[in-house]
Design a protein around this motif. Sequence first.
Motif, mmCIF file in Angstrom:
data_model
loop_
_atom_site.group_PDB
_atom_site.id
_atom_site.type_symbol
_atom_site.label_atom_id
_atom_site.label_comp_id
_atom_site.label_asym_id
_atom_site.label_seq_id
_atom_site.Cartn_x
_atom_site.Cartn_y
_atom_site.Cartn_z
ATOM 1 N N LEU A 49 44.690 50.091 -13.739
ATOM 2 C CA LEU A 49 43.510 50.690 -12.913
ATOM 3 C C LEU A 49 42.446 49.612 -12.952
ATOM 4 N N ARG A 50 41.876 49.701 -11.538
ATOM 5 C CA ARG A 50 40.837 48.634 -11.439
ATOM 6 C C ARG A 50 39.718 49.425 -10.630
ATOM 7 N N PHE A 51 38.570 49.233 -11.369
ATOM 8 C CA PHE A 51 37.273 50.023 -10.672
ATOM 9 C C PHE A 51 36.255 49.166 -10.183
ATOM 10 N N GLU A 52 35.361 49.674 -9.456
ATOM 11 C CA GLU A 52 34.291 49.069 -8.858
ATOM 12 C C GLU A 52 33.062 48.307 -9.885
ATOM 13 N N PHE A 98 38.387 53.709 -6.182
ATOM 14 C CA PHE A 98 37.061 53.675 -5.537
ATOM 15 C C PHE A 98 36.355 55.140 -5.476
ATOM 16 N N LYS A 99 34.965 55.198 -5.593
ATOM 17 C CA LYS A 99 34.399 56.514 -5.650
ATOM 18 C C LYS A 99 34.215 56.962 -4.170
ATOM 19 N N GLU A 133 33.334 54.741 2.117
ATOM 20 C CA GLU A 133 32.456 53.998 2.996
ATOM 21 C C GLU A 133 32.056 52.948 2.127
ATOM 22 N N SER A 134 32.361 52.438 0.815
ATOM 23 C CA SER A 134 31.780 51.296 0.407
ATOM 24 C C SER A 134 32.769 50.111 0.827
ATOM 25 N N TYR A 135 32.084 48.888 0.884
ATOM 26 C CA TYR A 135 32.754 47.718 1.368
ATOM 27 C C TYR A 135 34.125 47.359 0.900
ATOM 28 N N GLN A 136 34.172 47.455 -0.406
ATOM 29 C CA GLN A 136 35.451 47.274 -1.170
ATOM 30 C C GLN A 136 36.371 48.305 -0.924
#
Length: 307
Positions: A56-59, A133-134, A137-140
């Motif tokens: 799992l990869r998070f921001e 991603f939370k 709309e975030s860039y990532q």
Amino acid sequence: MPNALPGWFFALFFLVATPALAGPRERAQVRTLVLSEHPDDAAHRIHVAGQIVTVLRFEQACDPMKTKLLGWEGRFEPLVVAGKRVVIEPLRALAPDESVPLLVTLADGTELSFLLRPPVEEWGWTDQQVDVFKDRESYQAVVSALSRALRAKNALEEENERLRQEETSADHALAALLVSGARAQTPFRVIKSWGAVEADSELSMRLYSGKGKAAVTIAVRNQSEDRPWRMVRAKLFSLKSHEPRTVAVRSEHASLSPGQSGTFAFVVDRSAFLDAEGQLETLMLEFYRHDGLRQGYVVLDPRLVRE
């Protein structure tokens, strides 16, 4: 039917489900999970398989002291939390009714709940990597969604091209004849037969030699009382260089329900045995089932196609 191979021939066949060993690199199975798209989900499902690592990869970085599995003892390796990544490795496949809660706490104190579940039988997907991603709309998150759409587009184009080529492929036609039991209409003769019985399946395999071609068939009987059985892919590659080669595949059924039997056929043309210098070389054919484990493999000697 011959029960022994000719003296010149060497073949090795293994009919026990095992984790994938060294071979051509698999295309990574990456899924994007945007939490804001599922606001009502108390725990987001992550599909895991026995002895296969899921990341799992998070921001942002995760808090290793507040990230934990609940009730995992005896079913998982200890959780690994490294920066923005959480590494999960089940010791064995989870039963259909099993689930393990996972709590991930980010560096800013945000708590995220997940539920580790076995792959959904209908499609057999195991999460190898999940980008979390939370906010969509975030860039990532936008970049990840775009990459996912491009991968889906490319996969669809490849699938359409594959189907177009199979329509006119002689090797696929031969594989279809083997699956239907019409071996007499093919140029193949049986060289060797194997068999194996497992807790959830009974398998038998045949190896064929033909003029300029080799073939393998696997007959499977699903002995599970409540779970379907599927073979999801096959890989053919050079035993020396691990370079992938082309193999024609046909199956009698896409999925075998409990108690059902079906046959899978694989046809290899002589051209697949040639290396860059035009010399014949040994190949390996591997078979993978629905839970991501390698069901078996067979080593193909190039003399199979010299007759």
